[in-house]
Design a protein around this motif. Structure first.
Motif, PDB file in Angstrom:
ATOM      1  N   SER A   1      -7.048  -1.676  -2.522  1.00  0.00           N
ATOM      2  CA  SER A   1      -6.042  -2.294  -1.661  1.00  0.00           C
ATOM      3  C   SER A   1      -5.646  -3.682  -2.138  1.00  0.00           C
ATOM      4  O   SER A   1      -5.247  -3.862  -3.282  1.00  0.00           O
ATOM      5  CB  SER A   1      -6.556  -2.322  -0.218  1.00  0.00           C
ATOM      6  OG  SER A   1      -5.562  -2.750   0.685  1.00  0.00           O
TER       7      SER A   1
ATOM      8  N   THR B   1      -5.619   0.837   5.008  1.00  0.00           N
ATOM      9  CA  THR B   1      -4.900   0.820   3.727  1.00  0.00           C
ATOM     10  C   THR B   1      -5.820   1.180   2.563  1.00  0.00           C
ATOM     11  O   THR B   1      -5.348   1.664   1.530  1.00  0.00           O
ATOM     12  CB  THR B   1      -4.254  -0.553   3.469  1.00  0.00           C
ATOM     13  OG1 THR B   1      -5.261  -1.561   3.342  1.00  0.00           O
ATOM     14  CG2 THR B   1      -3.301  -0.928   4.589  1.00  0.00           C
TER      15      THR B   1
ATOM     16  N   ALA C   1       0.817  -1.215   0.000  1.00  0.00           N
ATOM     17  CA  ALA C   1       0.000   0.000   0.000  1.00  0.00           C
ATOM     18  C   ALA C   1       0.849   1.262   0.000  1.00  0.00           C
ATOM     19  O   ALA C   1       0.477   2.274  -0.609  1.00  0.00           O
ATOM     20  CB  ALA C   1      -0.936   0.001   1.202  1.00  0.00           C
TER      21      ALA C   1
END
Length: 479
Positions: free
Chosen positions: A96, A240, A88
């Protein structure tokens, strides 16, 4: 179907923000989350209603040895988050791990894990909306339970539809309340353990070693307990996804992955250690609600109502994040041509309205089924999404094995977060997940969840094959 617009191509063409993030109104998501939002999303992501209420079942099943269960599950989550953080930070994406699986393992992997993850969160919406409605109905019985579920879902849907900043602001305060609550509990319980509070005395290790010992049900109970706690950590990965809509995603991801160790260590291990130290693990009150039991033990007035407020906050936080997470995954799938094109459209504020509404509609249907068919259709939905966390973590591990080589080859300067002892600890994590999956087949409830989750995965995998064939046919026809 639209082309995959989220993949970096070469080191020279990869922009600093390679995901579909813009200023709103340009067909992209908007970078509207501030650093304080990301910090609280990261911290709050590991503090859910499962910690405050569900931990009692794990303690009853395992005894004080539940600390080992939490430790093993925590180590696994730390490793997985480090791998996810590596990818990420190098390439922030609204999808993600689904976007990384798409590139590292193939379109089938990104499609399958993306839709399974979306399915998991829309089912969670129904569970959390029902849980929140029960608490609110107990306080104000004049409004029926289904009415509260409708109100809660409608309010948080409006919040998510307004802007990503409004989601972040709500989550900032929800998470803040949870953090203050667990911090206060840690201070109060620690003082009670050492007998500092009035009416308490130092307890020592009596409750840890008495009542059958540290492992009253044997070593095997530690692994059974792990099954009850491992899914409590689902949600750690949300940061993320959210980082892609922040002003400095690389910094946000790095900070979040570095702090996951102390977050799990303090909030989970620390608080559970205090519970099993202060009170006998086999107490009926501990099984029902361990944190309420501790607060009652030290003489905090109205402990049950105080905890209901905290649990409601945790429920609303989970609902808020669930809507956000499901919609962003749907948006990413739309951008990659794995979902209807409408999912990839955004408003002038940079909000994926269609993706949000589609997720919420399914959530409303699931809420309805939870009231009308709790033991049939909804039970199937719940069990068939039960093992998705393990599938997600496994995909993250295998994706990182491949993505590390891609990042080193195409954009080595972006490798600012590195997985420890690569690839050895990655394989250790894969082995741990494999062990949990295998152990689920030895547990009656776990076996049911695994079988039904595999059925759901097979259905989505078959759908990916159909979509893939149509995509290839369209490309061939166009050429």
């Amino acid at each position: 179907m639209s082309a995959d617009t989220t993949r970096p191509v070469t080191a020279t063409k990869v922009p600093q923000q390679s995901g579909p993030i813009g200023h709103g109104g340009d067909g992209h998501l908007k970078a509207g989350l501030k650093n304080r939002h990301l910090s609280m999303i990261a911290i709050g992501g590991v503090i859910g209603a499962g910690l405050f209420v569900g931990s009692g079942a794990g303690i009853a099943t395992t005894g004080p040895g539940i600390l080992l269960s939490y430790t093993m599950a925590g180590v696994l989550v730390v490793l997985v988050m480090r791998m996810l953080g590596e990818m990420a930070a190098a390439d922030p994406q609204s999808g993600s791990f689904s976007a990384y699986a798409d590139r590292a393992l193939g379109r089938w992997a990104g499609f399958t894990i993306g839709w399974l993850y979306w399915f998991f969160w829309v089912v969670v919406l129904a569970v959390e909306a029902t849980a929140g409605a029960k608490i609110l109905n107990a306080w104000i019985p004049g409004v029926p339970q289904w009415g509260w579920a409708l109100i809660v879902m409608a309010v948080l849907t409006a919040t998510n539809l307004f802007s990503v900043a409004s989601y972040g602001e709500f989550e900032f305060w929800f998470a803040g309340i949870k953090v203050v609550a667990i911090a206060a509990f840690l201070v109060i319980a620690t003082l009670a353990v050492f007998g500092v509070l009035p009416g308490t005395h130092a307890v020592g290790a009596t409750n840890l070693t008495g009542h059958g010992g540290f492992l009253p049900h044997g070593v095997g109970a530690v692994f059974t307990g792990m099954l009850t706690v491992v899914f409590a950590f689902m949600g750690s990965e949300i940061v993320t996804l959210a980082a892609g809509e922040s002003e400095d995603p690389e910094k946000a991801v790095s900070k979040a992955t570095n702090s996951v160790i102390w977050r799990i260590g303090i909030f989970y291990l620390g608080s559970i250690l205090l519970v099993v130290t202060l009170l006998p693990w086999d107490s009926a009150d501990v099984k029902a609600s361990p944190y309420v039991a501790v607060l009652d033990h030290v003489g905090i007035p109205h402990a049950g109502q105080v905890m209901n407020v905290i649990v409601l906050t945790a429920v609303l936080s989970c609902l808020n994040s669930g809507m956000y997470t499901a919609s962003r995954m749907a948006f990413s799938l739309g951008r990659r041509g794995d979902a209807p094109k409408a999912f990839a459209t955004v408003t002038e504020r940079g909000v994926p309205r269609v993706a949000i509404l589609a997720s919420v509609v399914f959530g409303f249907i699931a809420v309805f089924l939870n009231y009308t068919s709790p033991d049939t259709i909804f039970a199937f939905l719940l069990n068939s999404s039960g093992a998705v966390a393990l599938f997600v973590w496994l995909v993250i591990c295998f994706s990182q094995l491949r993505m590390r080589k891609i990042i080193e080859r195409e954009m080595p300067e972006r490798l600012t977060v590195r997985m420890w002892l690569y690839p050895y600890l990655t394989w250790v994590a894969i082995g741990m997940i494999g062990f949990v999956v295998a152990y689920m087949f030895t547990d009656a409830d776990g076996r049911k969840q695994m079988y039904l989750s595999l059925v759901a995965a097979a259905i989505v995998l078959a759908a990916s094959a159909v979509v893939g064939r149509r995509r290839r046919a369209a490309v061939a026809a166009g050429s």
